[in-house]
Design a protein around this motif. Sequence first.
Motif, PDB file in Angstrom:
ATOM      1  N   ARG A  52       0.831  -1.203   0.000  1.00 47.82           N
ATOM      2  CA  ARG A  52       0.000   0.000   0.000  1.00 47.82           C
ATOM      3  C   ARG A  52       0.873   1.264   0.000  1.00 47.82           C
ATOM      4  O   ARG A  52       0.570   2.240  -0.699  1.00 47.82           O
ATOM      5  N   LYS A  53       1.961   1.244   0.780  1.00 51.51           N
ATOM      6  CA  LYS A  53       2.858   2.395   0.823  1.00 51.51           C
ATOM      7  C   LYS A  53       3.472   2.664  -0.553  1.00 51.51           C
ATOM      8  O   LYS A  53       3.566   3.813  -0.990  1.00 51.51           O
ATOM      9  N   ASP A  86       0.777   4.054  -2.870  1.00 49.10           N
ATOM     10  CA  ASP A  86       0.409   5.428  -2.512  1.00 49.10           C
ATOM     11  C   ASP A  86       1.517   6.426  -2.820  1.00 49.10           C
ATOM     12  O   ASP A  86       1.251   7.596  -3.129  1.00 49.10           O
TER      13      ASP A  86
END
Length: 355
Positions: A136-137, A140
Amino acid sequence: MATRWGICGTGLICNDFCAALSSCPSSEHQIVAVAARELERARKFAATYGIPTAYGSYQELVQDPNVDIVYIGTIHKTHKSISLLCLNSGKPVLCEKPMCLTIDDVKEVHRVAKEKNLFFMEGIWSRCFPIYDEIRKELDSGTLGQPFLVISTMTMPMLDVGKTSEGGGCMMSIGCYVIQAANLVFKGMPEKITVEGTLAEDGADLGACIILRYSGNRMASLIYYSQAMAEITEKSFSERFKNLQSNTFTIIGTKGEIKVDAPFLCPTKMSGPSGNKEFPLPKTKHPVILPNSEGLCYEADCVRQCLKEGLKECPKMTHADSEIINSIMAEMCKQLGLDYSGVSTTATTKNIFIY
């Protein structure tokens, strides 16, 4: 104050969930009750894990005022009825995947959870692993650029995938994992779903190849199959599964790519634009049966945090995620000729493989 768990079921996944909780501080997680359809099985399970209360029915467990949340790890076809029993009794729920066998049932359970203002989460445990937080990091941060392709393969040594009349089939056991991988990256419904699959003699699916086409020329190429190394029975299931290096998840973007090493559904390693990442599994007091099930503690911790914050769904596995994943599976069922709409939710003594 510790989160007090009630456990519905005494099978493989319930064993591993309770074993995983043994790695957590007792100040954070406590198992206060377990229920099975036979009281003696519940008592035996309770003795193994030091659980103070055992019940011979799920109805008794949901009436226990000491239970803060119920974990449902029973056979697939009973998930809807037990989820509704818990919610209608005022208990939040973490329900193993698949939370239901049809998309209509998924929406009904979500509707009741919202009406009762209670937490509900479908237990796709992958979403709670530290590696998925790293994914997710990366997504994003934009280090991949624009993601345009997801490739995921899930194989498993399963000689018996169960019967559709019992809620069995390979899609329900493992196919959902490759679908959730695409959903993690691309979020919404695909514009087109194409499936080619293989069915057993009794009609249950053994596996399939799936192409999901999303807007903006984004695509997912997904495969799940149950017969890999299935006949090498002189080795344990765990040994065979750990030797399957095909269970990976790759995200390709315009600037870079991420590769999650096998087993991607419960991963400890990945590589990406920010380098290689590794998160060793915690140690448990009790042995787990299924590979990497120690990581179920991540899911339990995630649920505890949601309850502490007063959330009614988990940001890592939202109700929308569940409905999209199960909507894709519903279309797959149509194309493969699978029909779960008439499956009875009455529990039987036959267990179906759950991972």
